[in-house]
Motif scaffolding. Sequence first.
Motif, PDB file in Angstrom:
ATOM      1  N   GLY A   1       0.796  -1.218   0.000  1.00  0.00           N
ATOM      2  CA  GLY A   1       0.000   0.000   0.000  1.00  0.00           C
ATOM      3  C   GLY A   1       0.826   1.264   0.000  1.00  0.00           C
TER       4      GLY A   1
ATOM      5  N   PHE B   1     -12.339  -2.116   1.235  1.00  0.00           N
ATOM      6  CA  PHE B   1     -11.611  -1.194   0.372  1.00  0.00           C
ATOM      7  C   PHE B   1     -12.617  -0.480  -0.522  1.00  0.00           C
ATOM      8  CE2 PHE B   1      -8.509  -4.484   1.413  1.00  0.00           C
ATOM      9  CZ  PHE B   1      -7.405  -3.730   1.778  1.00  0.00           C
TER      10      PHE B   1
ATOM     11  N   THR C   1     -12.582   2.197  -3.610  1.00  0.00           N
ATOM     12  CA  THR C   1     -11.630   2.802  -4.538  1.00  0.00           C
ATOM     13  C   THR C   1     -12.332   3.321  -5.781  1.00  0.00           C
ATOM     14  OG1 THR C   1     -11.178   0.660  -5.593  1.00  0.00           O
ATOM     15  CG2 THR C   1      -9.769   1.294  -3.749  1.00  0.00           C
TER      16      THR C   1
ATOM     17  N   ALA D   1      -4.691  -0.252  -3.087  1.00  0.00           N
ATOM     18  CA  ALA D   1      -5.530  -1.347  -2.601  1.00  0.00           C
ATOM     19  C   ALA D   1      -5.137  -2.666  -3.251  1.00  0.00           C
ATOM     20  CB  ALA D   1      -7.003  -1.040  -2.875  1.00  0.00           C
TER      21      ALA D   1
ATOM     22  N   LEU E   1     -14.224  -5.388  -1.601  1.00  0.00           N
ATOM     23  CA  LEU E   1     -13.727  -4.295  -2.434  1.00  0.00           C
ATOM     24  C   LEU E   1     -14.893  -3.685  -3.194  1.00  0.00           C
ATOM     25  CD1 LEU E   1     -11.555  -2.583  -3.941  1.00  0.00           C
ATOM     26  CD2 LEU E   1     -11.372  -4.484  -5.579  1.00  0.00           C
TER      27      LEU E   1
ATOM     28  N   TRP F   1     -10.276   1.225   3.988  1.00  0.00           N
ATOM     29  CA  TRP F   1      -9.317   2.042   3.251  1.00  0.00           C
ATOM     30  C   TRP F   1     -10.033   2.618   2.038  1.00  0.00           C
ATOM     31  CZ3 TRP F   1      -8.072  -2.383   5.732  1.00  0.00           C
ATOM     32  CH2 TRP F   1      -6.952  -2.381   6.580  1.00  0.00           C
TER      33      TRP F   1
END
Length: 362
Positions: free
Chosen positions: A69, A147, A149, A157, A175, A237
Amino acid sequence: MFTQTRPVLRRVADALSSPLPVDAYLGLLDPLWSSTSLKGRVVSVTPETHRSATITIYPGRGFGGYEAGQWVTVGVEIDGVRHRRCYSLTSNPERSEGLISITVSAMPEGLVSNHLVYGTEPGDYLTLEQPSGDFHLPADRTNPMLFITGGSGITPAMGMIRTLVGAEECHDVVLLHHAPDASETIFAAELAELDKRTPGLTVNVAHTGAGAPPPELALTVERLDRECPDWRSRTAWACGPAPMLDDVETAFGSAGVADRLNIERFVPKARPAAAGGEGGRVSFTSSGGDTVLDGSTTLLDGAEAAGLSPASGCRMGICHTCVVPLESGCVRDVRTGELTSDPGTHVQVCVSVAAGDVEIAL
């Protein structure tokens, strides 16, 4: 015994090779041997989409370890001028076989990104700096993860997900990725394959279309409830476009779980400029030029528009490559609103704007 005599042997070798140290000759034989200028040799350039590519690099001696990361500063020479930019490492540090990789998206006005994607070939050498960054996997990987994104925000990620899968620690990971369409989805085939063969990984890719995403894809509490009902209890994240990250911050904050969210921004989050008195004439004392900037144009952008080529890296106030002394005047940090006016103070020109007339040592 050999360890104790090594410094002596080095001094003898340097004396014999005078006036240059041994490392200077080693660097001429192979740039990867130099210990004074860290470099990496490009092993391959693999297209990911029509405007992005993964660059696999064999780093020279002295390159340290990194956490999944983190990012690395990469330097390239274009038309005789050295440019530096920061890119997330997309490789698995625990199974890299000595190689690292970055995945770069060519931006419309991106001099360096276009050079890396379209102008880099195997055998080319890039300068490197040691990896850095706080956006990475924790030591304890047992908590469920989320995650979120968008676009090239998938890159850090992906390094983390590859590491979790490679270590067989991908037990409960979700994700939520966003891209304009299938052709613009970086790592599309790999994500589909990982989703199929990794029981502990759930991959949801949303295609947002060009421009602002439709309202139903906004990252609200309601959408997070639909896509990942237990998101409040996960370590999260997020990385991607600024509006998406603002929405994520709002959702986690309103749910009272902001402490579970880790954010990586490729562009600094700027605070609104104070009313009145912003901007001014910026004089570059080392080069003799000057320019007039408004209160939203950074000193780095202004210097480049004036024809200068100051050293820079991340362009968001993290790597400190662009610090220069302030000689007179006052500048404002766009992230915090803090004003700096003490002569001799080193300021980061990538996140500083003029608050009145300014002289800086560029």
